[in-house]
Design an enzyme around this catalytic site. Structure first.
Site, short mmCIF file in Angstrom:
data_model
loop_
_atom_site.label_atom_id
_atom_site.label_comp_id
_atom_site.label_asym_id
_atom_site.label_seq_id
_atom_site.Cartn_x
_atom_site.Cartn_y
_atom_site.Cartn_z
N GLY A 47 -9.09 8.51 -5.47
CA GLY A 47 -7.84 7.88 -5.01
C GLY A 47 -8.03 6.38 -4.81
O GLY A 47 -9.03 5.94 -4.22
N THR B 276 4.22 25.26 23.60
CA THR B 276 3.91 25.28 22.17
C THR B 276 3.62 23.88 21.65
O THR B 276 2.63 23.66 20.95
CB THR B 276 5.10 25.88 21.39
OG1 THR B 276 5.36 27.17 21.91
CG2 THR B 276 4.80 25.97 19.91
N GLY C 187 1.34 4.80 0.11
CA GLY C 187 0.72 6.09 0.44
C GLY C 187 1.63 7.22 0.00
O GLY C 187 2.64 7.01 -0.67
N ASP D 236 0.88 -1.17 0.00
CA ASP D 236 0.00 0.00 0.00
C ASP D 236 0.92 1.21 0.00
O ASP D 236 1.49 1.57 1.03
CB ASP D 236 -0.89 -0.05 1.25
CG ASP D 236 -1.69 1.23 1.46
OD1 ASP D 236 -1.66 2.12 0.58
OD2 ASP D 236 -2.34 1.35 2.52
N ASP E 170 -6.55 4.33 -2.86
CA ASP E 170 -6.60 3.91 -1.45
C ASP E 170 -8.02 4.07 -0.91
O ASP E 170 -8.54 3.22 -0.19
CB ASP E 170 -5.58 4.68 -0.59
CG ASP E 170 -5.65 6.19 -0.73
OD1 ASP E 170 -6.35 6.71 -1.64
OD2 ASP E 170 -4.99 6.89 0.07
N ARG E 171 -8.69 5.16 -1.30
CA ARG E 171 -10.07 5.40 -0.86
C ARG E 171 -11.01 4.36 -1.46
O ARG E 171 -11.89 3.83 -0.79
CB ARG E 171 -10.51 6.80 -1.28
CG ARG E 171 -9.71 7.91 -0.61
CD ARG E 171 -10.12 9.27 -1.15
NE ARG E 171 -11.56 9.50 -1.03
CZ ARG E 171 -12.24 10.44 -1.71
NH1 ARG E 171 -11.60 11.21 -2.57
NH2 ARG E 171 -13.53 10.58 -1.54
N LYS F 218 3.30 0.69 3.17
CA LYS F 218 3.00 -0.40 4.09
C LYS F 218 3.12 -1.70 3.31
O LYS F 218 2.64 -1.79 2.19
CB LYS F 218 1.59 -0.25 4.66
CG LYS F 218 1.53 0.72 5.84
CD LYS F 218 0.40 1.69 5.73
CE LYS F 218 0.72 2.76 4.70
NZ LYS F 218 -0.33 3.75 4.51
#
Ligand SMILES: Nc1ncnc2c1ncn2[C@@H]1O[C@H](COP(=O)(O)OP(=O)(O)OP(=O)(O)O)[C@@H](O)[C@H]1O
Ligand SMILES: CC(C)(CO)[C@@H](O)C(=O)NCCC(=O)O
Ligand SMILES: [K+]
EC number: 2.7.1.33
Length: 249
Positions: free
Chosen positions: A100, A181, A8, A6, A102-103, A13
């Site tokens: 996409g 911060t 990205g 995968d 992945d989506r 991955k």
């Protein structure tokens, strides 16, 4: 055994699985093609018979990775491609090729597991939400900056926001108002992600009442888990869809 990838925007991955029963032999997450080949090559007693890939990178980058894999492991990688319809799910984009991968694969995997209406929340470099109705119609979704992008935008566009990764991790021990911060930024960005997730839930409720399944995936899923207690956390959701889109046997 086969290699699943995968790719990205920031990380790759990978998993090595037995194709017959999908038992996972090994897996990991790397930040370069070279690191991937090194990790997989280092596995003792692994003989790959195939490879399947989902990538949101450019065609050139994906081709280069396939060539590297062919050279290193003597297998021809199968790359998942867009489809107008697959496994009972109809792509909801006007131009289905623009969604996409992945989506799309996460949506296929989710619909397969839920067997009904589902909401997928995927928190990676980008935060994504996708909606699939009970009849398999993908209704579309949302894309926002994820945790790494929110953080780096603040660091890049301000002069006085500077901190290291170790203090960032420590800052997330609580979500109380920040007194430094690093706490203010890290906790603020987590609350943004949680707000994103809750708003998607509201959308799903408006569409479907209580009759839907929520899936949570992506590297930053743990950061919103408590905000969405009903979600099924499925880190490998994209791989579920990849197996459906690229059967290898
Ligand atoms: N072992 C890990 N290695 C790298 N990132 C991790 C790891 N565990 C959790 N993360 C978090 O996951 C996030 C990246 O998520 P993911 O790997 O899903 O992104 P991606 O696939 O590169 O992005 P996208 O899916 O948006 O293209 C980072 O914000 C990081 O903090
Ligand atoms: C949104 C990302 C970057 C998330 O990985 C990926 O799904 C992608 O490149 N999508 C193409 C644009 C779209 O889905 O509309
Ligand atoms: K991804």
């Amino acid at each position: 055994m086969i290699l699943e990838l995968d790719c990205g925007n920031s990380f790759i991955k990978w998993r090595v699985i037995h194709v017959a029963d999908a038992v996972i032999e090994s897996g990991g997450i790397v930040d370069s093609d070279q690191a991937l080949v090194a990790e997989v090559a280092a596995l003792a007693s692994v003989r790959l018979s195939g490879c399947r890939i989902v990538s949101v990178r450019s065609e050139e980058e994906t081709d280069a990775l396939c060539a590297l894999i062919a050279q290193a492991f003597a297998v021809q990688a199968r790359v998942a491609h867009p489809a107008r319809e697959m496994a009972g799910v109809r792509n909801g984009y006007d131009d289905y090729q623009r969604l996409g991968m992945d989506r799309w694969l996460a949506a296929l995997g989710a619909f397969h597991l839920a067997r009904g209406a589902c909401l997928v929340i995927d928190l990676g470099t980008a935060a994504k939400a996708d909606f699939v109705a009970a009849d398999g119609e993908h209704l579309g979704g949302y894309i926002c900056p994820g945790m790494p992008l929110m953080r780096s935008q603040l660091r890049t566009h301000t002069r006085r926001i500077r901190y290291d990764d170790a203090s960032a991790e420590r800052a997330l021990a609580s979500l109380a108002p920040g007194r430094s911060t690093v706490e203010a930024v890290e906790r603020g960005c987590v609350l943004m992600l949680q707000g994103f997730a809750r708003t998607q839930l509201e959308q799903a409720r408006a569409l479907w009442g209580e009759d839907f399944t929520v899936f949570l995936t992506g590297g930053d899923a743990p950061l919103v888990k408590e905000a969405v207690p009903q979600a099924r956390v499925v880190p490998d959701l994209v791989f579920v869809g990849l197996a459906m889109a690229c059967p290898l046997d």
